[in-house]
Design an enzyme around this catalytic site. Structure first.
Site, PDB file in Angstrom:
ATOM      1  N   LYS A  97      41.288  39.872  37.390  1.00 13.58           N
ATOM      2  CA  LYS A  97      40.657  38.686  37.901  1.00 13.58           C
ATOM      3  C   LYS A  97      41.620  37.520  37.562  1.00 13.58           C
ATOM      4  O   LYS A  97      41.431  36.391  38.359  1.00 13.58           O
ATOM      5  CB  LYS A  97      39.369  39.013  37.487  1.00 13.58           C
ATOM      6  CG  LYS A  97      38.324  39.689  37.835  1.00 13.58           C
ATOM      7  CD  LYS A  97      37.109  39.384  37.491  1.00 13.58           C
ATOM      8  CE  LYS A  97      35.968  40.641  37.680  1.00 13.58           C
ATOM      9  NZ  LYS A  97      35.542  40.568  39.061  1.00 13.58           N
TER      10      LYS A  97
ATOM     11  N   THR B  33      31.371  38.666  44.890  1.00 12.56           N
ATOM     12  CA  THR B  33      30.016  37.995  45.721  1.00 12.56           C
ATOM     13  C   THR B  33      29.757  36.646  45.123  1.00 12.56           C
ATOM     14  O   THR B  33      29.467  35.888  45.738  1.00 12.56           O
ATOM     15  CB  THR B  33      28.931  38.767  45.396  1.00 12.56           C
ATOM     16  OG1 THR B  33      28.874  39.210  43.848  1.00 12.56           O
ATOM     17  CG2 THR B  33      28.779  40.284  46.076  1.00 12.56           C
TER      18      THR B  33
ATOM     19  N   HIS C  24      32.904  50.841  45.035  1.00 10.52           N
ATOM     20  CA  HIS C  24      33.097  49.287  44.758  1.00 10.52           C
ATOM     21  C   HIS C  24      34.244  49.064  44.095  1.00 10.52           C
ATOM     22  O   HIS C  24      34.339  48.234  43.262  1.00 10.52           O
ATOM     23  CB  HIS C  24      31.861  48.871  43.804  1.00 10.52           C
ATOM     24  CG  HIS C  24      30.537  48.781  44.596  1.00 10.52           C
ATOM     25  ND1 HIS C  24      30.053  47.781  45.012  1.00 10.52           N
ATOM     26  CD2 HIS C  24      29.623  50.202  44.592  1.00 10.52           C
ATOM     27  CE1 HIS C  24      28.912  48.145  45.634  1.00 10.52           C
ATOM     28  NE2 HIS C  24      28.608  49.306  45.515  1.00 10.52           N
TER      29      HIS C  24
ATOM     30  N   LYS D  14      32.750  35.098  36.092  1.00 14.31           N
ATOM     31  CA  LYS D  14      33.034  36.200  36.536  1.00 14.31           C
ATOM     32  C   LYS D  14      33.311  36.891  35.456  1.00 14.31           C
ATOM     33  O   LYS D  14      33.387  36.489  34.136  1.00 14.31           O
ATOM     34  CB  LYS D  14      33.810  36.585  37.545  1.00 14.31           C
ATOM     35  CG  LYS D  14      35.267  35.980  37.312  1.00 14.31           C
ATOM     36  CD  LYS D  14      36.330  35.964  38.412  1.00 14.31           C
ATOM     37  CE  LYS D  14      36.221  34.903  39.613  1.00 14.31           C
ATOM     38  NZ  LYS D  14      35.636  35.737  41.003  1.00 14.31           N
ATOM     39  N   ARG D  15      33.121  38.407  35.568  1.00 17.81           N
ATOM     40  CA  ARG D  15      33.436  39.289  34.360  1.00 17.81           C
ATOM     41  C   ARG D  15      35.064  38.808  33.878  1.00 17.81           C
ATOM     42  O   ARG D  15      35.915  38.503  34.827  1.00 17.81           O
ATOM     43  CB  ARG D  15      33.454  40.608  34.615  1.00 17.81           C
ATOM     44  CG  ARG D  15      32.073  41.016  34.398  1.00 17.81           C
ATOM     45  CD  ARG D  15      31.381  41.030  33.133  1.00 17.81           C
ATOM     46  NE  ARG D  15      32.088  42.213  32.167  1.00 17.81           N
ATOM     47  CZ  ARG D  15      31.123  43.172  31.819  1.00 17.81           C
ATOM     48  NH1 ARG D  15      29.809  43.249  31.969  1.00 17.81           N
ATOM     49  NH2 ARG D  15      31.609  44.023  30.966  1.00 17.81           N
TER      50      ARG D  15
ATOM     51  N   LYS E   6      28.500  33.032  46.846  1.00 17.42           N
ATOM     52  CA  LYS E   6      27.469  31.972  46.489  1.00 17.42           C
ATOM     53  C   LYS E   6      28.256  30.639  46.305  1.00 17.42           C
ATOM     54  O   LYS E   6      27.524  29.670  46.696  1.00 17.42           O
ATOM     55  CB  LYS E   6      27.149  32.541  45.075  1.00 17.42           C
ATOM     56  CG  LYS E   6      26.459  33.854  44.971  1.00 17.42           C
ATOM     57  CD  LYS E   6      26.401  34.421  43.611  1.00 17.42           C
ATOM     58  CE  LYS E   6      25.935  35.884  43.744  1.00 17.42           C
ATOM     59  NZ  LYS E   6      26.286  36.746  42.656  1.00 17.42           N
TER      60      LYS E   6
HETATM   61  C1  NBG Z   1      32.511  45.400  41.805  1.00 18.90           C
HETATM   62  C2  NBG Z   1      33.903  44.754  42.099  1.00 18.90           C
HETATM   63  C3  NBG Z   1      33.543  43.615  42.769  1.00 18.90           C
HETATM   64  C4  NBG Z   1      32.240  43.648  44.028  1.00 18.90           C
HETATM   65  C5  NBG Z   1      31.130  44.139  43.229  1.00 18.90           C
HETATM   66  C6  NBG Z   1      29.999  44.269  44.326  1.00 18.90           C
HETATM   67  C7  NBG Z   1      32.252  47.273  40.091  1.00 18.90           C
HETATM   68  C8  NBG Z   1      32.712  48.860  39.989  1.00 18.90           C
HETATM   69  N1  NBG Z   1      32.792  46.728  41.432  1.00 18.90           N
HETATM   70  O1  NBG Z   1      34.429  43.221  43.627  1.00 18.90           O
HETATM   71  O2  NBG Z   1      34.776  44.736  41.384  1.00 18.90           O
HETATM   72  O3  NBG Z   1      31.837  42.550  44.708  1.00 18.90           O
HETATM   73  O4  NBG Z   1      31.478  45.582  42.899  1.00 18.90           O
HETATM   74  O5  NBG Z   1      30.490  45.508  45.400  1.00 18.90           O
HETATM   75  O6  NBG Z   1      31.604  46.647  39.241  1.00 18.90           O
END
Ligand code: NBG
Length: 812
Positions: free
Chosen positions: A554, A656, A365, A548-549, A660
């Site tokens: 980002k 994701t 991920h 988002k985080r 949404k």
């Molecule tokens: C996160 C990514 C996102 C991705 C999500 C689900 C981690 C390690 N990765 O871009 O930063 O959408 O995983 O796949 O949290």
């Protein structure tokens, strides 16, 4: 087959009267109270238990169907699940929403006020944990026999609040008052060892005996995961650590040494005490490795227990089991399965390795090198001595294979080794995950391509067929039906039925309505009503959201520079024809990630300056919504006009939230990163605001030598924005942010600034033509069907898991 009748139970209530009876019965017999003395908590627990019974009945039928068919199971191993609030979801999935609403009304209550007591299990950090929740939802919806395994943290993701404009963290004691959705199963508890030493087994070169130095119990409970529009109910099984009986020292207690008497038990329980609130950076904490092994060890034994209910030969294990590793966190499952097979079940090494490799699959991920987990060898050696020996043997045999395939290439061998040598010896979990699995996938097209071409390219040379892409997806039930009931109703009306909730590609049929003026009018009215509900700002303003985080890659700081630029433009020309905007940020920063927290602080300082400015505040408002979680996302997403997906290209694996928001009719301003690329390809370039460097250009710029200063010198608006921060215009906050941008600017914020600001001007031109904007919005929704998690799961099922659905018989 009707199990309730089979075991002599009466049917669950399907009418308002019957449902009311069930509520009363649960209130009396399971809560042990009466209508007269019931508290709101009693009402909440009683309603939850009553709804849960409907799912539990389906669960019983599901288990029977699965047992009878002895299928290949999907076991999803994930350190995180962000399940979201349960009551509203389960009312929907059990089809009891309407009768429940009426039944509680007769007690003078409303569903909404009861739902307020429903605390979401925040057992994850961000996208990865929410993806796990969307995938288990979709697996149940697709009738795939599956169990999600995780950790039942006592404290989930921290509660974020703002204190003096900065992020403050508080504990998230999510289950403090109990959790009615959970079924404890102490019978299925497992024993987990840590530390200790290994002893040779006479006559065997591969078998060893591990004598652990510490023993901890893992006690499971499960939560029900219903499918939508089907009878399947799967489970997520969560492990909680406990000290063994022997961990309480009665003699010390009797001697008044109260703390010492329980210290062993406390140490054990600490393993599942708290979710590490660390998002995508590696954290070298022994306790975290302990958590990972705890999850893996409990889950594997449970998987084996389940396998043995219906099967005998180990050779059938991979035919009946696929274990999906959600990122590297559960990767120790690979040496753990080897240990179980070789040491405990006495299989020979090669047979065990063949079984192991065919059982696992790995999803990566990330692309951030710092997020690829590695553990110091000395930590591993102390905590899991036997596993380290097994990893060494796996590595030796693997590197032999590499040398045979690529003779005379020692650089390649050292890059591919599971053990890194510099600057200290570390176990590389991603390498182990690739070596020990049958399939490896990234989570969006670009991400999978970059994995093959960069991070994992040596492995892709060796095993090209192993690498796949499965683009992420989201649950349309939670993120449209539950989150956006108005839009959901309009879509159902437009399409003639609600089948789109299980077949999201059907949204394409909306395309033909994008020319219908009255449909567009209603579409716009819904967005406005959702903004009124959210109450973040003027509902007629352009609602611009970045949720988002917080992470530098980002680039919330890029959005912030745009805000400051708008501020300057409005101040310079107060009589201008400005597009009113509400910019809404929400998201948490890892508590130790100071650069990200500095950005949060600066956002709030800029917001305060703007709010206090009578010239600018009529046009611009900056809102920071505290404590971003699934429930808050469900309120913001339906109200968004503009979706900020502005990460540096090549850094966001997928995203994701972008899906949404597009699905709910927000237009995206974004870079060619992660799944943005696929969103743009589907919704159409004309309905997407694209800007900035692509991943290739970004990499080239880094190599050529990037000089952020040049952008500062060349671009007056950018200079004005950075100077304003440094001049103390925003309460003296933000020097650190400027220093980092003018210093290294690792994520090329300044390089993309001009393109971004110009693209935002284009956004405003589109916004001024509301008919055009609304058509673009409809086209986003209409063409987002691909991003259903049901499609994601179908892809995994067909290409990686090779599993078929097992339908569950209807209740007659
Ligand atoms: C996160 C990514 C996102 C991705 C999500 C689900 C981690 C390690 N990765 O871009 O930063 O959408 O995983 O796949 O949290």
């Amino acid at each position: 087959m009707d199990l309730r009748q089979g075991i002599g139970l009466r049917k669950l209530g399907r009418t308002v009267d019957e449902f009311q009876q069930d509520l009363l019965s649960n209130l009396y017999f399971r809560r042990g109270t009466t209508v007269e003395s019931a508290s709101m908590r009693d009402a909440y627990e009683t309603l939850s238990l009553t709804v849960r019974d409907h799912l539990a009945e389906r669960r019983a039928r599901t288990a029977a169907a699965h047992y009878a068919s002895n299928p290949r199971w999907v076991y999803y191993l994930s350190a995180e699940y962000l399940l979201g609030a349960q009551l509203e979801q389960n009312l929907l999935y059990s089809g009891t929403g309407e009768i429940a609403a009426q039944a509680v009304k007769s007690f003078g209550l409303t569903l909404e006020e009861i739902e307020e007591l429903d605390v979401e299990p925040g057992l994850g950090n961000g996208g990865l944990g929410r993806l796990a929740a969307c995938l288990v939802d979709a697996m149940a919806t697709r009738d795939i026999p599956a169990v999600g395994y995780g950790i039942r943290y006592d404290f989930g993701i921290f509660k974020q609040s703002l204190a003096a404009g900065g992020q403050a963290e508080g504990p998230d004691d999510w289950a403090f008052q109990g959790n009615p959705w959970e079924f404890p199963a102490p019978d299925d508890r497992q024993t987990v060892g840590f530390y200790g030493h290994t002893e040779p087994v006479p006559g065997s070169s591969t078998r060893k005996v591990w004598v652990p130095g510490e023993i901890v119990l893992g006690e499971p409970s499960h939560m029900l995961v219903p499918g939508y529009g089907t009878d399947t109910v799967n489970i997520v099984r969560l492990w909680r650590a406990r000290g063994s009986e022997a961990s309480f020292d009665l003699s010390r207690f009797s001697a008044g040494q109260y703390a010492e008497a329980v210290q062993e038990a406390v140490r054990a329980e600490n393993i599942s005490k708290v979710l590490y609130p660390d998002d995508s950076t590696e954290l070298g904490r022994e306790l975290r490795l302990k958590q990972q092994y705890f999850l893996v060890s409990c889950s594997l034994r449970d998987i084996i227990r389940r396998f043995r209910l219906r099967n005998e030969s180990w050779d059938d294990f991979p035919e009946k089991t696929v274990i999906q590793l959600n990122d590297t966190h559960p990767t120790i499952a690979i040496p753990e399965l080897m240990r179980l097979l070789v040491d405990e079940y006495e299989l020979d090494w090669d047979r065990a390795w063949s079984i192991t490799r065919r059982t696992f699959a790995y999803t990566c991920h990330t692309l951030l090198p710092e997020a690829l987990e590695t553990w110091p060898v000395h930590v591993f050696e102390r905590l899991l001595p036997r596993h380290l020996e097994i990893i060494y043997l796996i590595n030796m045999l693997f590197l032999r294979e590499v040398e045979e395939r690529f003779p005379g290439d020692p650089g390649r061998v050292s890059r591919m080794s599971i053990i890194g040598e510099h600057p200290e010896r570390r176990v590389r979990m991603a390498n182990l995950a690739v070596v020990g699995t049958e399939a490896v996938n990234g989570v969006a097209e670009l991400h999978s391509k970059l994995l093959r071409e960069t991070v994992l390219n040596d492995f892709a040379d060796l095993w090209p067929a192993k690498f796949q892409n499965v683009t992420n997806g989201i649950s349309p039930r939670r993120f449209v039906k539950l989150a956006n009931p108005r839009l959901s109703d309009l879509i159902t009306e437009g399409l003639g039925d609600d089948g789109w909730l299980m077949d999201l590609e059907r949204l394409a049929e909306l395309g033909s309505l994008a020319g219908d003026a009255s449909f567009l009018e209603r579409w716009r009215a819904i967005k406005r009503a959702n903004k009124v509900d959210l109450a973040a700002g003027d509902p007629d303003s352009l609602t611009d959201v970045m949720i988002k985080r917080f992470h530098e890659y980002k680039r919330q700081q890029l959005k912030l520079l745009h805000i400051i630029t708008l501020y300057h433009r409005i101040r310079a020309n107060p009589a201008g024809d400005w597009v009113p905007r509400t910019v809404l940020f929400a998201g948490k920063a890892a508590p130790a990630y100071h650069a990200a927290k500095n950005i949060i602080r600066l956002i709030n300082a800029v917001g305060a300056t703007i709010a206090a400015d009578p010239v600018v505040s009529p046009y611009l408002k900056v809102v920071f919504a505290e404590n971003y979680n699934v429930s808050l996302a469900e309120r913001i997403v339906p109200a968004a006009d503009l979706s900020e997906q502005i990460s540096l290209a090549g850094k966001e694996a997928s995203g994701t939230g972008n899906m949404k928001l597009a699905l709910n009719g927000a237009l995206t301003i974004g870079t060619l990163d992660g799944a943005n690329i696929e969103i743009r390809a589907r919704v159409g370039a004309e309905n997407f605001f694209l800007f900035g460097l692509d991943a290739f250009e970004a990499a080239e710029l880094q190599i050529a030598g990037y000089r952020p200063w040049e952008h500062y010198e060349r671009d007056p608006e950018l200079r004005e924005a950075l100077d304003a921060i440094n001049a103390g215009l925003f309460g003296g906050v933000g020097h650190d942010v400027v220093d980092s941008l003018l210093g290294r600017d690792e994520y090329l914020t300044l390089a993309d600034y001009r393109a971004y600001v110009d693209c935002q001007d284009e956004v405003e031109r589109a916004w001024r033509d509301q008919d055009r904007w609304t058509r673009m919005s409809v086209m986003n929704t209409a063409n987002s069907g691909f991003f259903s998690a049901d499609r994601t799961v179908a892809d995994y099922a067909a290409r990686i898991w090779r599993v078929a659905p097992v339908p569950v018989a209807k209740d007659r």
